[in-house]
Design a protein around this motif. Structure first.
Motif, PDB file in Angstrom:
ATOM      1  N   GLN A  12      53.028  11.329  25.232  1.00 51.15           N
ATOM      2  CA  GLN A  12      54.121  11.403  26.214  1.00 51.15           C
ATOM      3  C   GLN A  12      54.897  12.716  26.072  1.00 51.15           C
ATOM      4  O   GLN A  12      55.370  13.278  27.070  1.00 51.15           O
ATOM      5  N   GLN A  53      48.740  18.122  31.780  1.00 46.58           N
ATOM      6  CA  GLN A  53      48.872  16.821  32.457  1.00 46.58           C
ATOM      7  C   GLN A  53      47.536  16.089  32.520  1.00 46.58           C
ATOM      8  O   GLN A  53      47.463  14.881  32.303  1.00 46.58           O
ATOM      9  N   LEU A  82      48.418   6.456  40.665  1.00 46.15           N
ATOM     10  CA  LEU A  82      47.599   7.183  39.696  1.00 46.15           C
ATOM     11  C   LEU A  82      46.622   8.124  40.395  1.00 46.15           C
ATOM     12  O   LEU A  82      46.437   9.272  39.986  1.00 46.15           O
ATOM     13  N   LYS A  85      48.413  11.171  41.516  1.00 47.38           N
ATOM     14  CA  LYS A  85      48.657  12.084  40.384  1.00 47.38           C
ATOM     15  C   LYS A  85      47.394  12.865  40.012  1.00 47.38           C
ATOM     16  O   LYS A  85      47.445  14.072  39.778  1.00 47.38           O
TER      17      LYS A  85
END
Ligand code: HEM
Length: 136
Positions: A12, A53, A82, A85
């Protein structure tokens, strides 16, 4: 210490800094007066940010698969978020890499258009992240 949670937390960290880089780099380029030498540094920041990312997003999935033997069950809205993204990350990385390779021969107008697209992709991905978080 729980190794699984440590893995998620470190992933994260990379994911959060990557998000800051892709949004901040594109916004900074649009905000400041056009400066080709600064734009190149910002393009590197944004390109590395998109790569981070993709890598950290894949790492989230890999950690889940390693510990649970399957990917998390996602509802249709979370899957759509998702997918958005992933599409933004693939397009953003490709465009930033193209910018690094070709922008020297582009007009100022085309360079600015690409920065607008990169900013739009980053804002879209950041918005999709909120939906993935709360609908998964
Ligand atoms: C290949 C592309 C990507 C994949 C596979 C991916 C995957 C993930 C996953 C699995 C999570 C954890 C979800 C959860 O906590 O329920 C996450 C969180 C997050 N992602 Fe991504 N992501 C990608 C790209 C991006 C991009 C491009 C951005 C921003 C520009 C972004 C921003 C975030 C943020 C801010 C969070 C934290 C959300 C929160 O906990 O509130 N992600 N991502």
């Amino acid at each position: 210490m729980d190794i699984q949670n440590l893995g998620y937390a470190l992933t994260q960290v990379a994911h959060n800094f990557g998000a800051s880089a892709v949004v901040g780099g594109a916004v900074a380029s649009l905000w400041l007066a056009p400066r080709p030498e600064l734009d190149r540094s910002l393009a590197w920041l944004v390109c590395v940010g998109w790569a981070a990312q993709i890598a950290s997003g894949a790492a989230f999935g890999a950690i889940s698969f390693y510990y649970f033997g399957k990917f998390p069950d996602l509802g249709s809205l979370a899957i759509a978020a998702l997918a958005i993204k992933v599409a933004c990350a693939a397009s953003g990385f490709s465009l930033a890499a193209l910018y690094l390779l070709r922008a020297a021969s582009w007009t100022a107008a085309l360079r600015r258009r690409i920065w607008h697209i990169l900013a739009g992709l980053s804002a879209t991905a950041l918005t999709a992240a909120a939906f993935l978080r709360w609908f998964s």
